[in-house]
Write an enzyme that holds these catalytic residues in place. Structure first.
Site, mmCIF file in Angstrom:
data_model
loop_
_atom_site.group_PDB
_atom_site.id
_atom_site.type_symbol
_atom_site.label_atom_id
_atom_site.label_comp_id
_atom_site.label_asym_id
_atom_site.label_seq_id
_atom_site.Cartn_x
_atom_site.Cartn_y
_atom_site.Cartn_z
ATOM 1 N N SER A 1 0.804 -1.215 0.000
ATOM 2 C CA SER A 1 0.000 0.000 0.000
ATOM 3 C C SER A 1 0.840 1.270 0.000
ATOM 4 C CB SER A 1 -0.946 0.007 1.203
ATOM 5 O OG SER A 1 -0.211 -0.028 2.393
ATOM 6 N N HIS B 1 1.550 3.687 7.033
ATOM 7 C CA HIS B 1 0.925 4.645 6.136
ATOM 8 C C HIS B 1 1.337 6.068 6.485
ATOM 9 C CE1 HIS B 1 -2.634 2.043 4.512
ATOM 10 N NE2 HIS B 1 -1.476 1.684 4.028
ATOM 11 N N ASP C 1 -7.644 6.164 5.361
ATOM 12 C CA ASP C 1 -7.688 4.903 6.107
ATOM 13 C C ASP C 1 -8.867 4.746 7.065
ATOM 14 O OD1 ASP C 1 -5.382 4.270 4.903
ATOM 15 O OD2 ASP C 1 -4.087 4.540 6.632
#
Lengths: 177, 204
Positions: free
Chosen positions: B55, B95, B148
């Site tokens: 990701s 992330h 997210d």
């Protein structure tokens, strides 16, 4: 003493320490490149509209839409240990409740030196909203263009490539007919 | 095939085997000590993590190693790449921070005194004397089209206590060994077995 196993062991140990030494040298070498390119960031328009989000369809809240112009030459940031640049535009403001907000509005990944000359007229890619659901009485926002240099090996570094010359106030929300 | 090794094993005797076992244990213990020491230094539960998903491509691929720090009382900033763990999902996620919302609260004096007395690092950051800033974070993977929120298990925002650390350094590929071992558990046992055997047999 000179068995095949011992030779193999020595060889692979030497090889891996050489590799680690080389990687460390490359990682350290990127501290020698200290370019801090600056570009220009101007806003074409800032507008506030009432609406509701996908997650909370029944809740009324305000959204801000920003059109901006970027002209920046980030090629000096590309050296032999630059894997990619992550460039992002963010708004920094204090809202009516005193909350300190940093919100990324737009970002882009630059992977090649020849793509690092930016001349972009864009609008926000991500939703710009506020915790209080309104931008009324929020203080004027600073908009900054930042980058994150991501190396092939080593330390990630950050920098600022531009900012609006003065804080930009939020306008009154427009009415949608 | 193993006749030679067995002979060597017999030559060692009981004491020899015990000494080799002790050596083996001390190697494992020093490894663990280094790991925990690094964790103390960087103030994070896992100072080195392996990327497990795509990701964050093209920045991080599966098997890349990331080095984390988590200095207390330093607020996170947009653009920082964090590793976070949300309650209810066991796998940490790497992330980038998209939004930070610093809520300033006037802290009661007694609470500050208490914190200082305890020398405790709470989830709360102190910006100005008598004020505390609590950060709400929103993250997004560079390679994901949306943020997210759907990964947060019902939470609207990420908080500091969910964050394991911030990515400071990067080393490609090396972590792929652990991924290979997770995907093929037999490989793990084979490696452990071979290492253990060598530790027992080999004499300096």
């Amino acid at each position: 003493m000179h068995s095949l196993y011992a030779r193999l062991n020595n060889f692979s140990a030497f090889l891996s320490s050489c590799l680690m030494g080389l990687l460390a040298a490359i990682a350290l070498s990127s501290f020698l490149f200290t370019a801090e390119p600056k570009g220009e960031l101007t806003l074409a328009s800032v507008k506030v509209f009432p609406g509701s989000s996908r997650r909370m369809p029944t809740v009324k809240q305000e959204f801000t839409f920003v059109n901006f112009n970027i002209s920046a030459d980030l090629t000096p940031l590309f050296h032999w240990n630059t894997k990619q640049l992550f460039v992002y535009l963010q708004a920094e403001y204090v809202d009516s409740k005193g909350v300190q907000n940093d919100v990324v509005l737009w970002d882009s990944i630059i992977r090649r030196k020849q793509d690092a000359v930016l001349n972009i007229a864009g609008r926000n890619k991500y939703v710009f909203r506020d915790l209080s659901r309104s931008f009324r009485n929020a203080q004027a926002a600073n908009y900054t263009l930042r980058y994150n240099l991501m190396p092939y090996v080593g330390v990630l570094t950050y920098g600022e490539a531009g900012r609006t010359s003065e804080p930009v106030p939020f306008p009154e929300p427009e009415t949608v007919s | 095939m193993f006749a030679e090794e067995l002979k060597a094993f017999r030559r060692l005797g009981v004491r020899g085997v015990l000494v080799q076992l002790l050596n083996f244990a001390s190697v494992i213990a020093s490894g663990l000590m280094m790991w925990k020491g690094l964790g103390l230094l960087t103030n994070t539960e896992s100072p080195i993590v392996v990327v497990l998903s795509g990701s964050m491509e093209p920045a991080f691929y599966r098997g890349d190693l990331l080095f984390l720090t988590n200095p207390p009382n330093v607020p996170y900033q947009t653009g920082d790449i964090t590793v976070y763990k949300v309650p209810g999902s066991p796998i940490p996620i790497v992330h980038r921070i998209l939004e930070t919302r610093g809520i300033v609260r006037n802290a009661p004096k007694s609470a500050i005194a208490q914190d200082v007395a305890d020398g405790q690092k709470s989830a709360v950051l102190r910006a100005v004397e008598g004020q505390e800033v609590e950060q709400l974070l929103l993250t997004k993977g560079d390679n994901n089209p949306i943020d997210d929120v759907d990964l947060y298990n019902g939470l609207d925002w990420l908080e500091r206590r969910h964050v394991v650390g911030k990515v400071r350094g990067f080393l490609p590929y090396i972590g792929y060994v652990t991924i290979a071992m997770n995907d093929h558990p037999n490989l793990k046992y084979l490696l452990l077995g071979v290492l253990g055997l060598f530790a027992l047999i080999q004499r300096e």
